[in-house]
Design a protein around this motif. Sequence first.
Motif, short mmCIF file in Angstrom:
data_model
loop_
_atom_site.label_atom_id
_atom_site.label_comp_id
_atom_site.label_asym_id
_atom_site.label_seq_id
_atom_site.Cartn_x
_atom_site.Cartn_y
_atom_site.Cartn_z
N ARG A 253 10.47 30.37 13.92
CA ARG A 253 9.83 29.58 14.80
C ARG A 253 7.98 29.64 14.33
O ARG A 253 7.63 30.79 14.08
CB ARG A 253 9.72 29.62 16.27
CG ARG A 253 10.92 29.56 16.76
CD ARG A 253 11.33 29.84 18.52
NE ARG A 253 12.36 29.34 18.91
CZ ARG A 253 12.78 29.65 20.17
NH1 ARG A 253 11.83 29.99 21.10
NH2 ARG A 253 13.73 29.22 20.78
N ASP A 255 3.87 27.29 14.21
CA ASP A 255 2.92 26.28 14.66
C ASP A 255 3.12 24.98 13.66
O ASP A 255 3.54 25.29 12.66
CB ASP A 255 1.60 26.70 14.92
CG ASP A 255 1.42 27.77 15.87
OD1 ASP A 255 2.39 27.83 16.87
OD2 ASP A 255 0.58 28.77 15.67
N ARG A 258 -1.54 22.42 9.91
CA ARG A 258 -2.82 21.59 10.00
C ARG A 258 -3.07 21.13 8.59
O ARG A 258 -3.88 20.20 8.43
CB ARG A 258 -3.66 22.24 10.66
CG ARG A 258 -3.47 22.65 12.12
CD ARG A 258 -4.31 23.54 12.64
NE ARG A 258 -4.30 24.95 11.96
CZ ARG A 258 -5.62 25.52 12.12
NH1 ARG A 258 -6.30 25.47 13.30
NH2 ARG A 258 -5.69 26.68 11.54
N ARG A 266 4.75 27.37 6.03
CA ARG A 266 5.75 27.05 7.11
C ARG A 266 6.89 26.69 6.29
O ARG A 266 8.21 26.88 6.56
CB ARG A 266 5.33 25.80 7.73
CG ARG A 266 6.19 25.52 9.12
CD ARG A 266 5.88 26.54 10.13
NE ARG A 266 7.13 26.59 11.14
CZ ARG A 266 7.99 27.49 11.35
NH1 ARG A 266 8.08 28.60 10.59
NH2 ARG A 266 9.15 27.26 12.19
N THR A 333 -2.70 35.80 11.19
CA THR A 333 -3.45 34.21 10.74
C THR A 333 -3.88 34.41 9.38
O THR A 333 -3.61 33.43 8.60
CB THR A 333 -4.24 33.59 11.62
OG1 THR A 333 -5.50 34.74 11.75
CG2 THR A 333 -3.77 33.56 13.11
#
Length: 387
Positions: A253, A255, A258, A266, A333
Amino acid sequence: MNEPTAPREAPKPNGTPFESVALLLQGGGALGAYQAGVYEALIEHGIRPTWIAGISIGAINAAIIAGNDKPDCIARLRGFWELVSEDGGWSDWIGKLRLLDGDGPRGWMNQLAAGQIMSGGVPGFFGPRFVPPFLSPPGSLAATSWYDTGALKGTLERFVDFDRINAGETRFSVGAVNVRTGNFAYFDNATDTIRPEHIMASGALPPAFPAVEIDGEFYWDGGMVSNTPLDWILSSRSDLDTLVLQVDLWSARGDLPRDLAEVAIRMKEVQFSSRTRSATDAFRKSQKLRAVFNDLLKKLPPDLAQSEEAKVLAEAADPSVFNIVQLIYRSPTYEGQSKDYEFSRRTMEEHWAAGHRDACRTLDHPEVLTLPSAAHGVEIYDFTSKD
């Protein structure tokens, strides 16, 4: 593609109420120090895995654990991870001084360290080829990979006692993919004599690394097909109450990306995550079916219960219970798409500490080491997820 079944496992003392403790180690390169931290926490809590299975870097960690006396395992793991994160270059020097902190500077430093790895390789693990693949003779290993992993064989022989693995005190399995057939294969000390080549094959991710030959066949990284040995462990009809510790280095999982950099991150997470939820959901359903048949079998007339059909179903009705515990590394991050080959010492120490912390937090929950009360029960725990 074939789906082999693992041989049965025998019960062994392990420091828990379960008859078997399976430690599953996913692939993920430099992220693998997280698994070493998890194992350190298990030992501190008196838990001794009886079956260790791994893919890629997980296969290396698994071999070091299974191939050493229990009092020596942590020191041998530490020795390996300090070797492959050996200080070198000014990025390590800046990292030790903590001159750059915060997500932005750390992200820049991680990319710099990863760039050094791409150009210079990793000590005791892999190094760049002097002649690039497109200038090497077709058909040679050098023509099919950017790096030479010959150093890894010596490193494995240094840190792993293969005689101990093959003696079978600890069950040991690693997965790889047959290049020619595309079939997934498990090498298991219950049926195979394990050598360094089996570990190297499990981590031979193309096109970075060359395929590894084993008994006339060539193999690539098992993560290309499945990045977790979970299905292999669950396929063993051993009738043993089992605690499964699934240590994942990639989160399924994440986000919504962007930008293109986040897309690349990802993509790796989706590609190499273990799909543990779908596997465990399917296993839970099969366990429920086994429980229903077990109840039905008790109600069958004797002649029907002795039929060949009933005997086949009875054989599949494993009465054991399972706790499946997930420990999933959650990337900060600043860790980008190169996080699986960013082997700097500072990052290695952070990964190790994160694994130790997550395992201790998980083991603080008593239900993790509590047998499910229902027959054929399956309980699934994940105390590292944010959702």
